[in-house]
Design an enzyme around this catalytic site. Sequence first.
Site, PDB file in Angstrom:
ATOM      1  N   HIS A  72      -2.659   1.544   6.714  1.00 61.03           N
ATOM      2  CA  HIS A  72      -2.943   1.403   5.492  1.00 61.03           C
ATOM      3  C   HIS A  72      -2.975   2.858   4.918  1.00 61.03           C
ATOM      4  O   HIS A  72      -3.489   3.660   5.622  1.00 61.03           O
ATOM      5  CB  HIS A  72      -4.422   0.756   5.085  1.00 61.03           C
ATOM      6  CG  HIS A  72      -4.529   0.377   3.789  1.00 61.03           C
ATOM      7  ND1 HIS A  72      -3.784  -0.567   2.877  1.00 61.03           N
ATOM      8  CD2 HIS A  72      -5.517   1.004   2.983  1.00 61.03           C
ATOM      9  CE1 HIS A  72      -4.085  -0.527   1.914  1.00 61.03           C
ATOM     10  NE2 HIS A  72      -5.245  -0.001   1.818  1.00 61.03           N
ATOM     11  N   CYS A 106       0.876  -1.245  -0.076  1.00 62.72           N
ATOM     12  CA  CYS A 106       0.072  -0.019  -0.057  1.00 62.72           C
ATOM     13  C   CYS A 106       0.863   1.361  -0.043  1.00 62.72           C
ATOM     14  O   CYS A 106       0.510   2.146  -0.778  1.00 62.72           O
ATOM     15  CB  CYS A 106      -1.002   0.047   1.181  1.00 62.72           C
ATOM     16  SG  CYS A 106      -0.074   0.131   2.869  1.00 62.72           S
ATOM     17  N   HIS A 112      -5.945   1.753  -4.294  1.00 66.94           N
ATOM     18  CA  HIS A 112      -5.043   1.247  -3.374  1.00 66.94           C
ATOM     19  C   HIS A 112      -4.506  -0.135  -3.867  1.00 66.94           C
ATOM     20  O   HIS A 112      -5.115  -0.798  -4.771  1.00 66.94           O
ATOM     21  CB  HIS A 112      -5.522   1.288  -1.870  1.00 66.94           C
ATOM     22  CG  HIS A 112      -6.645   0.297  -1.823  1.00 66.94           C
ATOM     23  ND1 HIS A 112      -6.828  -0.230  -0.678  1.00 66.94           N
ATOM     24  CD2 HIS A 112      -7.519  -0.434  -2.630  1.00 66.94           C
ATOM     25  CE1 HIS A 112      -7.908  -1.243  -0.839  1.00 66.94           C
ATOM     26  NE2 HIS A 112      -8.390  -1.283  -2.008  1.00 66.94           N
TER      27      HIS A 112
END
Length: 247
Positions: free
Chosen positions: A212, A165, A224
């Site tokens: 994240h 990520c 993402h």
Amino acid sequence: MVIAVVAVCAAFISIAPAAAAAGTSGVVSSERSFPKASSARKDLLKESTSTDVEQDSNWGGIESLDVPKTKSQAEKDAEAKAQQEAAAAAAAAQAAQSAASSSSSASASRSGSRSSLSSGTSSSFDLGSVEAPTSSNGSAVVSYAAQFQGVPYVYGGTTPSGFDCSGFTQYVYAAFGISLPRTDAQQRVWAQANGTLVSNPQPGDLMWRSGHVGIYVGNGMMIHAPRPGKSVSIVPVYASFEYYRII
């Protein structure tokens, strides 16, 4: 002695008829009367075999066995949510496509862009299909990031060979001259110091939550690198994020 016996017998004979007469006059007789049993017999266990029904009798009509199909409130809510998400996804895809088209028309040289992207990068991803950004606004960030859809998630990945990520956000923003740190926690600290925390996110904003990061696309969507087994994709925003405007 003989005379005495004869006398006794004569006396007994004279008494016996009198006793018999007295007994006959005192006899009582009685007679009981019983009603005659009915000879007719009813079989109470025998079922009737015929029934008379008037032809114009109203028995309420024919009952319908069709049961109306109904849905629970939870099912209705789930369908509504799915429709909203589908509409949002379609709108985000259209926005990304429009941004990509505008970026393509403003591109000065596609071949030059390919060479600049390919330099120093070893990747199985087809960088020849990726165009470098020609502007530094939020829509351009979204357009550029959308070109990497399908790149697999790789833990620790920072190139189109595979992204995690934070490696994905670092790579995308680097194309716009923004050098983000390596991890999601470090990127948040950098954004707090160099960007602006906003409550009304716009396309191109950095999204952060514990563990994240991603990039806001618009219309409630984000792009993402999700997790192992998945690839870079545009999805509805699925949790609470902080949004930082860094471009």
